[in-house]
Scaffold this motif. Structure first.
Motif: not given
Length: 64
Positions: A15, A18-19, A21-22, A50
Motif C-alpha cells: 500500500p 501509492l505514496f 511513486i512520486y 520507489t
C-alpha cells in the motif's frame, strides 16, 4: 526481529507504493537532468527508489 515482523513490514510495503511513486519519479528525473542517464538506467533508479521509500515508510509505520 522475528519473521512475523519482517512479513508484516513487507505486506505493508505494497500500500505504501501509492505514496512512494512520486519521489521515485522525481529522483529519476533529477538524475536524468543532472547526469544525463539513459532511459533504462532511469527506470531502474525509479523502481529502486520507489521500493526503498515504500519499505522505509512501512518500517516506520510498523515500529512507531
Amino acid at each position: 526481529m522475528s519473521s512475523h515482523d519482517i512479513m508484516m513490514i513487507l505486506v505493508m510495503t505494497f500500500p505504501m507504493f501509492l505514496f512512494s511513486i512520486y519521489p521515485g519519479i522525481k529522483a529519476s528525473e533529477y538524475l536524468e537532468a543532472k547526469y544525463g542517464i539513459e532511459e533504462s538506467r532511469k527506470r531502474t533508479v525509479m523502481v529502486a527508489v520507489t521500493f526503498l521509500f515504500a519499505l522505509t515508510l512501512s518500517s516506520l509505520l510498523y515500529y512507531i
